[in-house]
Design a protein around this motif. Structure first.
Motif, PDB file in Angstrom:
ATOM      1  N   ASP A   1       0.782  -1.056   0.023  1.00  0.00           N
ATOM      2  CA  ASP A   1       0.000  -0.083  -0.093  1.00  0.00           C
ATOM      3  C   ASP A   1       0.934   1.228   0.075  1.00  0.00           C
ATOM      4  O   ASP A   1       1.946   1.225   0.764  1.00  0.00           O
ATOM      5  CB  ASP A   1      -1.010   0.011   1.231  1.00  0.00           C
TER       6      ASP A   1
ATOM      7  N   ASN B   1      -0.741   4.506  -0.220  1.00  0.00           N
ATOM      8  CA  ASN B   1      -1.439   5.488   0.394  1.00  0.00           C
ATOM      9  C   ASN B   1      -2.441   4.849   1.309  1.00  0.00           C
ATOM     10  O   ASN B   1      -3.562   4.699   1.121  1.00  0.00           O
ATOM     11  CB  ASN B   1      -1.959   6.334  -0.737  1.00  0.00           C
ATOM     12  N   PRO B   2      -2.246   4.869   2.591  1.00  0.00           N
ATOM     13  CA  PRO B   2      -1.148   5.420   3.198  1.00  0.00           C
ATOM     14  C   PRO B   2       0.042   4.163   3.333  1.00  0.00           C
ATOM     15  O   PRO B   2      -0.540   3.342   3.192  1.00  0.00           O
ATOM     16  CB  PRO B   2      -1.590   5.778   4.714  1.00  0.00           C
TER      17      PRO B   2
ATOM     18  N   VAL C   1       0.698   2.963   8.962  1.00  0.00           N
ATOM     19  CA  VAL C   1      -0.478   3.443   9.781  1.00  0.00           C
ATOM     20  C   VAL C   1       0.244   3.066  11.020  1.00  0.00           C
ATOM     21  O   VAL C   1       0.545   2.053  11.224  1.00  0.00           O
ATOM     22  CB  VAL C   1      -1.794   2.549   9.346  1.00  0.00           C
ATOM     23  N   ARG C   2       0.018   4.325  11.959  1.00  0.00           N
ATOM     24  CA  ARG C   2       0.417   4.147  13.389  1.00  0.00           C
ATOM     25  C   ARG C   2      -0.854   3.847  14.196  1.00  0.00           C
ATOM     26  O   ARG C   2      -1.788   4.412  14.344  1.00  0.00           O
ATOM     27  CB  ARG C   2       1.017   5.400  13.957  1.00  0.00           C
TER      28      ARG C   2
ATOM     29  N   ARG D   1       1.469  -0.578  11.334  1.00  0.00           N
ATOM     30  CA  ARG D   1       0.905  -1.464  10.473  1.00  0.00           C
ATOM     31  C   ARG D   1       0.887  -1.226   8.829  1.00  0.00           C
ATOM     32  O   ARG D   1       1.119   0.138   8.623  1.00  0.00           O
ATOM     33  CB  ARG D   1      -0.507  -1.509  10.574  1.00  0.00           C
TER      34      ARG D   1
ATOM     35  N   GLY E   1      -0.125  -2.385   4.883  1.00  0.00           N
ATOM     36  CA  GLY E   1      -0.984  -3.280   4.084  1.00  0.00           C
ATOM     37  C   GLY E   1      -0.381  -3.628   2.857  1.00  0.00           C
ATOM     38  O   GLY E   1       0.397  -2.693   2.440  1.00  0.00           O
TER      39      GLY E   1
ATOM     40  N   PRO F   1      -6.683 -11.774  -5.502  1.00  0.00           N
ATOM     41  CA  PRO F   1      -6.263 -10.864  -4.469  1.00  0.00           C
ATOM     42  C   PRO F   1      -6.493 -11.203  -3.194  1.00  0.00           C
ATOM     43  O   PRO F   1      -7.606 -11.466  -2.854  1.00  0.00           O
ATOM     44  CB  PRO F   1      -6.831  -9.642  -5.236  1.00  0.00           C
TER      45      PRO F   1
ATOM     46  N   ARG G   1      -5.874  -9.086   0.457  1.00  0.00           N
ATOM     47  CA  ARG G   1      -5.400  -8.394   1.492  1.00  0.00           C
ATOM     48  C   ARG G   1      -4.771  -8.587   2.614  1.00  0.00           C
ATOM     49  O   ARG G   1      -5.424  -9.599   3.316  1.00  0.00           O
ATOM     50  CB  ARG G   1      -6.630  -7.101   1.751  1.00  0.00           C
TER      51      ARG G   1
ATOM     52  N   PHE H   1      -2.259  -7.546   6.224  1.00  0.00           N
ATOM     53  CA  PHE H   1      -1.785  -6.581   7.004  1.00  0.00           C
ATOM     54  C   PHE H   1      -0.871  -7.136   8.018  1.00  0.00           C
ATOM     55  O   PHE H   1      -0.720  -8.055   8.496  1.00  0.00           O
ATOM     56  CB  PHE H   1      -2.818  -5.775   7.883  1.00  0.00           C
TER      57      PHE H   1
END
Lengths: 298, 495
Positions: free
Chosen positions: B388, B390-391, B394-395, B402, B404, B453, B455, B457
């Motif tokens: 990923d 954007n962002p 991630v805090r 984290r 993605g 696909p 996803r 994290f």
């Protein structure tokens, strides 16, 4: 009529036109050019017959083929509805958990969610959902109103301070601006809130603010400051701040009490699309929170 | 010596016999910017090479027409056609091989292989491709055969063309063109079966529900076949095809080509039965090699741009040699060097292994080896990790970070696979895929013959957060097959 003039060099008749001593030869048109010209006329006549062509008083000649771009678009939209219908039905009938747990349905929900999010939510929350100052980050694990599938769907449905009758509403008063607290009290409270989030603060001010906090803030943010999702009151003990974490920002928020707005999406989107959007937000928040986590969180 | 004759330039006036086509060309040369095609009336010939050409024609046309009808059982709803270019499904099927669009390099390799094979064969044996295997040659042969059925052989055709319009001429010409168009339609009609399920398409084609591309492709192929094989014929080779131009770089004096052995043939001239053969060549100037030539050239002028090396003049000349009682092979597959050697009274030597053929051979072996290596190491699972952006990171509320990722797992196989995913390189990191039960390693099922696909994290705990971006890997295990996909973990801005 006078005798046609002939060009000495080529022996071809001229048109009799002359510009600055240059005369135009009257050569015949190439045959192929004429054929193309006549062919175009034939095509035009055929076109009149087949396609809408001539305007009339009340409309136009529709042509034998009855071609209509408007009807074509309507047909294509209809076909698109049929094509989407299957996915839409599945989204509408399956539960949020079922959608997320089924790989195909999840993929479908993610693609629907992504396009709807990009068109409607990205303006405030950012294209990636990363949020901005005053607009919550949807990718982390900090939720004002809860991060489970149901809670996200509910927030999407009713909005926050929206026109929806059941809208979610929280109210942060403007303590300073409305004269409820004076500037010194606001500053003391600021130190208290900084302390709540585990950062060093002026101990004297914190002591002075103890009672102020209990009187003015604890009702929503709870005595320990962890907030209350039922009221939409943010957790003051974590490291995430919607309106900024530095003292000036905190002081400003206590003084002015800004309250964000999120529209209701019910009626704008079908229930299936709202579900897809909820799953999209939940998945991209790393799987968000499990259902029922809201009650356990504080 | 290889003589490449460039027809675009005027030649010095030459004595001696020139081909009919050449005489016509000279007659037509000064007139206008474009010249009319000189009609060529190839005479039917019998002999070894003609026989081989007929045999190859039948075999190749049979392959072309039968291939789309071969069935090949594939699981599920996959097409059961052995050879199919499935644009809708984005797959190319060739018996047990199944290629995805992103594996187009195998097609590229195949084309490179074909080109190198063509180079090698040309360097060794001349333009065999042009003379025997090129579709233009095969279909022109077929069309001349049809023409002969209606209009007779060379002389009859010439008479018919010169004659004024009559009922006889009308029905013969009409019949010929009708069968030509039929054959052209058969060609275009068979082509489209390579792109759709043949038994289904042959039905939908006639009821009018086939895809528009099928009708358009069929129409285009019908048109080009009719025009190229019926009307343009040798002009396609001479003016449109780049290969005759390239061949000059492939051939040398050791390449076998259709060659007039001038050492034996010259001086040529008519020969009466009782006359002696002493002091003269074997060529009796009967012109048979010229009248059978589908390209309208005279092979006795030497190797030339137009010559497709079909060997029909060899058959024609051998027939004549038999009649006059001279040995066969006045025109034969031979090398320029051998003819030159004989001309000087030396023993000719043939060298198949030369620098050129070695290069081509080695290149062919290398590309062939690469293709075999590519196919044998082809993985059933093809995994790409898209981080990923954007962002980028991630805090979380407790300071954990984290990232993605979207894993694109392409399962090239025909069976569902269960895979295990691990994340390595980041201390304390945990892997999770929303909607799937949390487990380490992450276990999931990927459907066959498609890209799944997923996803995922990855969360690095707060107490192990580092600076900037760190390298990391996904390990994907499917049965015994383990793949490592490199990626990175972004810790984002530290606060």
């Amino acid at each position: 009529m006078s005798e046609p003039e002939r060009d000495d060099h080529s022996g071809v008749e001229t048109t009799g036109h002359e510009w600055d001593g240059i005369r135009e030869l009257d050569n015949p048109l190439p045959r192929w050019w004429l054929w193309v010209f006549y062919g175009s006329i034939v095509v035009a006549v055929v076109y009149w017959i087949l396609m809408p062509a001539w305007p009339g008083l009340k409309g136009y000649t529709p042509g034998v083929l009855r071609q209509s771009d408007r009807a074509d678009v309507a047909e294509q939209l209809q076909a698109l509805q049929v094509q989407r219908g299957r996915g839409e039905t599945m989204l509408a009938t399956a539960s949020l958990q079922q959608i997320e747990a089924d790989p195909d349905l999840q993929a479908h929900a993610l693609s629907v969610g992504q396009s709807v999010f990009g068109d409607n939510c990205a303006t405030c929350h950012g294209a990636g959902g990363g949020g901005a100052r005053g607009y919550p980050n949807l990718r982390d694990d900090v939720w004002l109103w809860g991060g489970s599938l149901e809670e996200i769907e509910h927030t999407l449905r009713v909005g926050v301070r929206s026109a929806h009758p059941e809208t979610r509403t929280s109210q942060m008063p403007a303590f300073g601006r409305d004269g409820m607290l004076n500037a010194a009290q606001v500053s003391d409270l600021t130190e208290y809130v900084v302390r709540l989030s585990g950062r060093p603060a002026d101990a004297a001010a914190v002591g002075r603010a103890q009672q102020l906090y209990a009187d003015n803030c604890a009702a929503c943010h709870t005595p320990t400051g962890v907030g209350d999702r039922l009221l939409g009151a943010p957790d003051l003990t974590d490291r995430e701040w919607l309106y900024g974490s530095d003292r000036n920002s905190i002081r400003g928020q206590i003084h002015n009490g800004r309250n964000g707005v999120m529209p209701t999406w019910e009626g704008r989107f079908s229930p299936g699309v709202i579900k897809a959007l909820a799953v999209y937000v939940h998945v991209n928040a790393g799987g968000g929170e499990a259902s029922g986590a809201a009650a356990a969180a504080p | 010596m290889t003589i490449i004759i460039d027809r675009t330039r005027d030649r010095a006036a030459k004595t001696g016999p020139v081909s009919v086509a050449e005489k016509q060309r000279e007659k037509n040369r000064p007139k206008g910017l474009y010249k009319a095609r000189v009609p060529i009336y190839p005479k039917l010939v019998h002999g070894r090479w003609r026989w081989i050409k007929w045999a190859l024609l039948i075999v190749m046309l049979a392959i072309y027409y039968i291939t789309p009808w071969i069935r090949w059982d594939r699981p599920g709803a996959l097409p059961d056609q052995a050879v199919l270019v499935d644009f809708d499904g984005g797959r190319f099927y060739f018996f047990m091989i199944q290629l995805w669009p992103q594996e187009v390099y195998f097609i590229t390799g195949l084309l490179v292989l074909a080109a190198l094979a063509l180079f090698l064969v040309t360097a060794l044996f001349g333009r065999l491709w042009c003379g025997y295997a090129c579709p233009q040659t095969v279909w022109t042969d077929l069309y001349i055969y049809i023409e002969r059925m209606f209009e007779g052989d060379r002389n009859a055709r010439m008479r018919l063309d010169a004659a004024p319009m009559s009922f006889n001429k009308l029905w013969r010409k009409t019949g010929k063109h009708a069968v030509w168009i039929g054959a052209a339609f058969g060609t275009g009609g068979a082509w489209i079966f390579y792109f759709h399920d043949a038994p289904d398409l042959i039905r939908t084609f006639w009821v009018g529900t086939a895809p528009m591309t099928a009708y358009v492709s069929c129409a285009i192929l019908t048109f080009t076949t009719y025009v190229f094989a019926g009307h343009m014929r040798e002009q396609v080779c001479t003016y449109m095809c780049p290969w005759p131009r390239i061949q000059g770089a492939m051939l040398d004096d050791q390449s076998f080509q259709v060659t007039y052995r001038y050492d034996r043939g010259e001086p040529r001239g008519p020969h009466k039965k009782a006359e002696t053969w002493e002091g003269r060549g074997d060529c009796i100037d009967c012109n048979q090699c010229v009248v059978v030539c589908p390209m309208g050239i005279d092979i006795r002028d030497g190797a030339q741009l137009e010559c497709i090396n079909c060997g029909l003049c060899i058959d024609a000349c051998n027939e004549v040699m038999d009649k006059v009682g001279r040995p066969r092979g006045l025109i034969a597959y031979d090398t320029d060097a051998a003819v030159a050697a004989r001309n000087c009274g030396q023993k000719p030597k043939h060298r198949l292994i030369r620098a050129r053929t070695l290069y081509y051979g080695i290149a062919l072996a290398v590309v062939g080896g690469l293709m075999i290596w590519g196919f044998s190491t082809r993985k059933t699972l093809d995994v790409h990790a898209l981080r990923d952006r954007n962002p980028a990171s991630v805090r979380l509320h407790d300071g954990a970070v984290r990232n993605g990722y979207t894993l694109k797992i392409a399962n090239h196989g025909f069976e569902a696979a269960t895979i295990e995913i691990r994340y390595a390189g980041i201390p304390g990191a945990t892997l999770r895929s929303p909607g799937r039960p949390a487990s380490d390693p992450l276990s999931l099922r990927v459907d066959p013959n498609r890209v799944t696909p997923v996803r995922v994290f990855v969360t690095a705990p707060a107490d192990q957060v580092q600076e900037g971006s760190q390298p990391a890997t996904f390990e994907i295990r499917s049965g015994d097959e383990v793949q490592t996909v490199r990626t990175a973990f972004d810790y984002g801005e530290t606060r």
